[in-house]
Design a protein around this motif. Structure first.
Motif, mmCIF file in Angstrom:
data_model
loop_
_atom_site.group_PDB
_atom_site.id
_atom_site.type_symbol
_atom_site.label_atom_id
_atom_site.label_comp_id
_atom_site.label_asym_id
_atom_site.label_seq_id
_atom_site.Cartn_x
_atom_site.Cartn_y
_atom_site.Cartn_z
ATOM 1 N N ALA A 149 2.272 8.950 -6.669
ATOM 2 C CA ALA A 149 2.315 10.268 -6.621
ATOM 3 C C ALA A 149 3.438 10.660 -8.067
ATOM 4 O O ALA A 149 3.639 11.955 -7.808
ATOM 5 N N ARG A 150 3.985 9.618 -8.649
ATOM 6 C CA ARG A 150 4.674 9.613 -10.032
ATOM 7 C C ARG A 150 3.981 10.494 -10.696
ATOM 8 O O ARG A 150 4.361 10.877 -12.190
ATOM 9 N N GLY A 151 3.061 10.044 -10.888
ATOM 10 C CA GLY A 151 1.979 10.362 -11.837
ATOM 11 C C GLY A 151 1.834 9.518 -12.549
ATOM 12 O O GLY A 151 2.628 8.180 -12.882
ATOM 13 N N CYS A 187 5.361 -0.299 -12.003
ATOM 14 C CA CYS A 187 4.568 0.535 -11.982
ATOM 15 C C CYS A 187 3.389 0.458 -11.505
ATOM 16 O O CYS A 187 3.457 -1.058 -10.802
ATOM 17 N N ASN A 188 1.926 0.907 -11.036
ATOM 18 C CA ASN A 188 1.304 0.427 -10.018
ATOM 19 C C ASN A 188 -0.175 -0.653 -11.384
ATOM 20 O O ASN A 188 -0.664 -1.429 -11.504
ATOM 21 N N GLU A 189 -0.284 0.290 -12.566
ATOM 22 C CA GLU A 189 -0.864 0.044 -13.491
ATOM 23 C C GLU A 189 -0.070 0.370 -14.969
ATOM 24 O O GLU A 189 0.836 0.400 -15.764
ATOM 25 N N TYR A 190 0.146 -1.237 -15.929
ATOM 26 C CA TYR A 190 0.491 -1.269 -17.238
ATOM 27 C C TYR A 190 -0.808 -1.578 -17.553
ATOM 28 O O TYR A 190 -1.199 -2.332 -18.178
ATOM 29 N N GLU A 191 -1.265 -0.622 -19.611
ATOM 30 C CA GLU A 191 -2.429 -1.009 -20.069
ATOM 31 C C GLU A 191 -0.882 -1.164 -21.514
ATOM 32 O O GLU A 191 -0.579 -0.595 -21.698
ATOM 33 N N ASN A 231 0.657 -1.400 0.111
ATOM 34 C CA ASN A 231 0.260 -0.098 0.040
ATOM 35 C C ASN A 231 0.858 1.342 -0.331
ATOM 36 O O ASN A 231 0.568 2.302 -1.131
ATOM 37 N N GLN A 232 2.472 1.245 0.720
ATOM 38 C CA GLN A 232 2.645 2.340 0.186
ATOM 39 C C GLN A 232 3.928 2.469 -0.125
ATOM 40 O O GLN A 232 3.565 3.592 -0.842
ATOM 41 N N LEU A 233 3.598 1.560 -0.870
ATOM 42 C CA LEU A 233 4.306 1.551 -2.228
ATOM 43 C C LEU A 233 3.475 2.200 -3.395
ATOM 44 O O LEU A 233 4.020 2.923 -4.138
ATOM 45 N N TYR A 234 2.085 1.802 -3.370
ATOM 46 C CA TYR A 234 1.306 2.363 -4.111
ATOM 47 C C TYR A 234 1.470 3.586 -4.172
ATOM 48 O O TYR A 234 0.941 3.738 -5.216
ATOM 49 N N THR A 235 1.291 4.648 -3.332
ATOM 50 C CA THR A 235 1.101 5.762 -2.335
ATOM 51 C C THR A 235 2.316 6.195 -3.252
ATOM 52 O O THR A 235 2.156 6.930 -3.721
#
Length: 334
Positions: free
Chosen positions: A43-45, A88-92, A35-39
């Motif tokens: 913040a990076r965008g 990254c949190n998400e990759y598309e 969760n901390q890594l996700y946050t």
């Protein structure tokens, strides 16, 4: 949250100019759970590449990117031979590719041809190994219109240069001149000497070896991993360069001129010497060897793994040695 969309031909500098934090390193001490890594990543965008080609430097050793979301739409990331990490949190991924080499960088330089008499051709350049890329995704991976296309074929070796024809042999020596005595012929003339043998032809250069295919390591947080159908993966070794060809031996030298005749009391005439033998032909080079094929690693990660990975990536030592343990899950009564 910053959302950047880039298009056209891009470099790392293009990404930095748009939003410098995308390439800032992650400190593994700044988070202790996902969760901390996700946050931190949020913040990076987010970065969207649409109808874009992002080309990393050809010889860059280490490249790092971190995003909340990386979205590729009809785009390419050209990794070349770089060592790249993406978190990254998400990759598309939609109608896009991650590749190593493209265009005139797909093949190493050709060896130079020989330029002077009998000079050997030079060896073709050895192909570079394809990129090594590790991608960590914490939350979501999505592919649209087909699998996640990755082609990390190694760079092909350059062709060997061709040898240069051997130099022409030197002309043979002049024959002896006639010589008259007071009342007789002291010596008759001599025929010209045989021409010198032509120089050896230059050897062909060897073809360069192909570079090894690249490694792509995809790691998803937790115990689940994307199915193999998520990936279309190629990592062939680059083709070895073709051999250069040996050149013909040099032409034999002209026969030497005959000695002068017509001296008083001396009969007969002399002739030019025979042409020299042609030089030995140069040998062909050897074809380069193909590079080795590599494989996709599709696995998961936990916090200990990514923190250890980032520690090593940042050039720091681990607090303790990594320990790996493997068991089959069975228990025995002792």
């Amino acid at each position: 949250m910053v959302n950047i969309e880039l298009t056209g031909n891009l470099t790392i500098q293009s990404v930095l100019d748009a939003h410098a934090p995308f390439s800032e390193s992650l400190n593994p001490n700044d988070f202790s759970n996902v969760n901390q890594l996700y946050t931190k990543l949020q913040a990076r965008g987010s970065l969207t590449l649409k109808n874009a080609v992002l080309t990393l430097p050809l010889n860059e050793e280490k490249v790092f990117f971190a995003f909340h979301k990386l979205n590729l739409i009809n785009s390419k990331i050209v990794l070349n031979s770089s060592n790249t990490t993406i978190v990254c949190n998400e990759y598309e991924h939609e109608k896009s590719q991650i590749i190593s080499f493209v265009g005139n960088t797909q093949t190493a330089n050709r060896g130079n041809d020989g330029t002077s008499g009998g000079q050997n051709g030079q060896m073709g350049g050895n192909g570079m190994d394809a990129a090594s890329c590790v991608m960590f995704v914490t939350d979501k991976v999505k592919t649209i219109s087909g699998a996640m296309s990755i082609d990390l074929t190694g760079q092909s070796g350059g062709n060997g240069g061709n040898g240069k024809a051997g130099a022409k042999g030197a002309q043979g020596g002049r024959g002896r001149n006639c010589s008259s005595g007071p009342i007789d012929c002291r010596s008759g003339c001599g025929n010209g000497h045989r021409g010198e043998r032509g120089g050896k032809g230059g050897d062909g250069g060897n073809g360069g070896n192909g570079g090894d295919g690249g490694k792509f390591e995809f790691r998803f947080h937790g115990f689940s991993t994307p199915g193999d159908y998520f990936f279309s993966f190629i990592s062939n070794g680059g083709k070895g360069g073709y051999k250069g060809f040996g050149a013909s031996g040099g032409e034999g030298g002209e026969g030497g001129n005959p000695g002068s005749s017509g001296c008083t009391w001396c009969d007969g005439r002399c002739y030019a010497g025979p042409r020299g033998e042609n030089g030995v032909n140069g040998g062909d080079g050897v074809n380069g060897e193909d590079g080795e094929k590599k494989h996709l690693i599709n696995s998961n990660f936990d916090m200990n793994y990514i923190k250890s990975y980032l520690t090593l990536w940042n050039g720091e030592k681990l607090a303790q040695e990594l320990t790996f343990e493997f068991g089959n899950g069975l228990y025995k009564n002792l």
